[in-house]
Design a protein around this motif. Sequence first.
Motif, PDB file in Angstrom:
ATOM      1  N   LEU A  37       1.031  -1.505  -0.216  1.00  0.00           N
ATOM      2  CA  LEU A  37      -0.335   0.271  -0.237  1.00  0.00           C
ATOM      3  C   LEU A  37       0.917   1.243  -0.040  1.00  0.00           C
ATOM      4  CD1 LEU A  37      -3.125  -0.746   1.930  1.00  0.00           C
ATOM      5  CD2 LEU A  37      -3.071  -0.418  -0.520  1.00  0.00           C
ATOM      6  N   GLY A  88       1.843   1.510   5.357  1.00  0.00           N
ATOM      7  CA  GLY A  88       0.987   2.661   4.119  1.00  0.00           C
ATOM      8  C   GLY A  88       0.481   3.165   5.420  1.00  0.00           C
ATOM      9  N   ASP A  90      -0.957   4.539   8.949  1.00  0.00           N
ATOM     10  CA  ASP A  90      -0.307   4.749  10.368  1.00  0.00           C
ATOM     11  C   ASP A  90       0.529   3.420  10.736  1.00  0.00           C
ATOM     12  OD1 ASP A  90       0.865   6.717  12.879  1.00  0.00           O
ATOM     13  OD2 ASP A  90      -0.452   4.561  13.046  1.00  0.00           O
ATOM     14  N   LEU A  93      -2.224   1.216  13.370  1.00  0.00           N
ATOM     15  CA  LEU A  93      -3.584   1.372  13.159  1.00  0.00           C
ATOM     16  C   LEU A  93      -3.613  -0.161  11.636  1.00  0.00           C
ATOM     17  CD1 LEU A  93      -5.961   2.973  14.026  1.00  0.00           C
ATOM     18  CD2 LEU A  93      -6.435   3.473  11.559  1.00  0.00           C
ATOM     19  N   THR A 118      -2.993   8.873   8.924  1.00  0.00           N
ATOM     20  CA  THR A 118      -3.727   7.179   8.553  1.00  0.00           C
ATOM     21  C   THR A 118      -5.140   8.037   7.092  1.00  0.00           C
ATOM     22  OG1 THR A 118      -5.484   5.727   9.055  1.00  0.00           O
ATOM     23  CG2 THR A 118      -5.171   7.832  10.299  1.00  0.00           C
ATOM     24  N   SER A 119      -5.316   6.488   6.078  1.00  0.00           N
ATOM     25  CA  SER A 119      -6.181   6.436   5.828  1.00  0.00           C
ATOM     26  C   SER A 119      -7.005   6.465   6.234  1.00  0.00           C
ATOM     27  CB  SER A 119      -5.704   4.802   4.787  1.00  0.00           C
ATOM     28  OG  SER A 119      -6.334   4.332   5.445  1.00  0.00           O
ATOM     29  N   ALA A 123      -8.287  10.223   3.836  1.00  0.00           N
ATOM     30  CA  ALA A 123      -9.152   9.079   2.480  1.00  0.00           C
ATOM     31  C   ALA A 123     -10.712   9.535   2.799  1.00  0.00           C
ATOM     32  CB  ALA A 123      -9.747   7.231   2.674  1.00  0.00           C
ATOM     33  N   VAL A 197     -14.828   5.551  -0.287  1.00  0.00           N
ATOM     34  CA  VAL A 197     -14.089   6.048  -0.353  1.00  0.00           C
ATOM     35  C   VAL A 197     -12.564   5.262  -1.277  1.00  0.00           C
ATOM     36  CG1 VAL A 197     -11.790   8.360  -0.323  1.00  0.00           C
ATOM     37  CG2 VAL A 197     -13.883   8.760   0.416  1.00  0.00           C
ATOM     38  N   GLU A 198     -12.157   5.043  -2.426  1.00  0.00           N
ATOM     39  CA  GLU A 198     -11.402   3.745  -2.772  1.00  0.00           C
ATOM     40  C   GLU A 198     -10.079   4.673  -3.323  1.00  0.00           C
ATOM     41  OE1 GLU A 198     -12.080   0.898  -6.538  1.00  0.00           O
ATOM     42  OE2 GLU A 198     -11.671   2.994  -7.447  1.00  0.00           O
ATOM     43  N   ARG A 199      -9.328   4.124  -3.070  1.00  0.00           N
ATOM     44  CA  ARG A 199      -8.130   4.807  -3.346  1.00  0.00           C
ATOM     45  C   ARG A 199      -7.621   6.725  -2.792  1.00  0.00           C
ATOM     46  NH1 ARG A 199      -5.606   2.162  -8.971  1.00  0.00           N
ATOM     47  NH2 ARG A 199      -3.988   2.632  -8.051  1.00  0.00           N
ATOM     48  N   GLY A 200      -8.174   6.257  -1.164  1.00  0.00           N
ATOM     49  CA  GLY A 200      -8.202   8.035  -0.825  1.00  0.00           C
ATOM     50  C   GLY A 200      -6.616   8.422  -1.269  1.00  0.00           C
ATOM     51  N   PRO A 227      -7.857  -0.890  -2.355  1.00  0.00           N
ATOM     52  CA  PRO A 227      -7.867  -0.416  -0.289  1.00  0.00           C
ATOM     53  C   PRO A 227      -9.128   0.887  -0.589  1.00  0.00           C
ATOM     54  CG  PRO A 227      -6.359   0.386  -1.221  1.00  0.00           C
ATOM     55  CD  PRO A 227      -6.582  -0.540  -2.633  1.00  0.00           C
ATOM     56  N   VAL A 229     -12.461   2.855   2.007  1.00  0.00           N
ATOM     57  CA  VAL A 229     -12.796   3.099   3.565  1.00  0.00           C
ATOM     58  C   VAL A 229     -14.117   3.023   3.478  1.00  0.00           C
ATOM     59  CG1 VAL A 229     -10.409   3.944   4.403  1.00  0.00           C
ATOM     60  CG2 VAL A 229     -11.911   5.540   3.668  1.00  0.00           C
TER      61      VAL A 229
END
Length: 497
Positions: A37, A88, A90, A93, A118-119, A123, A197-200, A227, A229
Amino acid sequence: MAGKVTLVGAGPGDAGLLTRKGEKVLQTAEVVVYDRLVGRDILALIPKSAEKVDVGKQPQQHPVPQWRINELLLAYAKAGKDVVRLKGGDPFLFGRGGEELAGLAREGIPFEVVPGVTSALAAPAYGGIPVTHREFASSVHIITGHAKAGAPLNIEFHALVEAGGTCVFLMGVSALGEICRGLLEAGKPGTTPAALVERGTLPVQRKVVATLETLEQAAREQSIQSPAVIIVGEVAALAEEFDWFSKQPLFGERIVVTRPKNRAGRLSEQLRNLGGDVLEYPCIRTVPRERNEEITQALATLSQYEWCAFTSPAGVEAFFQMLWKSRMDSRAVSGLRFAAIGPATAKALEGWRIRADYVPEIYDTEHLALGLANLASGAVLLPRAAMGSPMLTEILTEKGIPFTDLPVYDTEYRCGETALLLDWLKAGKTLVTFTSSSTVRGFVRSLPQGIGLENVQGVSIGKQTAAECQKHGISTVIAQQATIDSLIQSVLEQKTN
Ligand code: SAH
């Protein structure tokens, strides 16, 4: 002595979100062990001297198992290497950072942790969703949507619904239906706003905004992939109003920068700041010449010239480095007048504390040559590329101006990785910026035989560059002026979506 291991959060993808500390540690790493990632632009920041170890999952391959990663980190550290473990988002997390540190702690290996963006928060932010909001959510819960193989999800849906606030699910794409049903069955209203949200934070980010009841269907229609969220809560309703990322002028636009690596930075950065998906694909490299007889001769007779004219910043650098290395200095050129083809070349001269006496109104070879022909009454020195444009010398010859064409650097064409570019060219229209005819030639040469150029939309800095494009059947537009700002303006006018 054992090396140190630094666990570094690489952030969600946008290289601008790597922390300053993370970048600094990366620059001095001897070994970088990284995951799937970690974004392409961040991998590009790893110094050449560092050993790169990819432990991420490749398509159709298994990822390196966790115990093996732990072993690798230990082995490198014990061999005295300073290791960066790049992960990727944090590292703590859902990153198994804790498991990796356990092995190091047990063996007494020194380690540090550099948190990352973090995503789970970034994201949503790039999707226009503030995860808390005084009116809508006073807490945020970050949950994994990943279950052990074969086992059901282990999520306390009732507790989540009771707690209220925003729920952010990571690793939840394949269990999306199960997650939504779990929340509904625990009493969350079907009308609750929900988003994906994809590939944020990446230029290819996609977003789906729906409700808890409709999110799964909507995601399927858009074939959303990991990836991504998942955000469930009232705040998801703000996603349209607060959308900013996908509104950037070049959002989603694929743009290739073909300039030499050492000169690509500003152009790439500006295109990225406008939201473009930028691929640095240097098509040429300039290599200053070693001192040779021709150069020695020119340096020894500088006072015989009236003008010294430059056609590129690379020429300025090569010439003055040579002068300096020859134990000469600015006094050697005090009697000369200087011409520069355009503002970037004039700026390079300023770097040596010399003001250009002449810059043509139109920044190209033809106008430089005509201008010189008008101004010069003595000889002109032309320190430039070995394969410089013949137009300059032809015009000077025609006008009876004596000159010395002095090759001070060579232009080498690209060789290297083309996979991503070929994918882009297959996928559709791709904007390719060309800042000299040699970048066009290098671009064409770099492609395997038989690759069609119909998806290339060239954006050329000037007439000569455009002519080179036409020679190879590349359709192109020409920047109004031969400057980077003007080139960017042309990219904006050409965008395809
Ligand atoms: N440590 C990481 C998370 C690792 S778990 C972090 O802090 O971000 C992997 C999950 O993170 C993915 O399944 C996805 O849900 C999420 N993720 C990572 N990068 C993402 C991105 N650019 N956009 C959306 N989700 C992302």
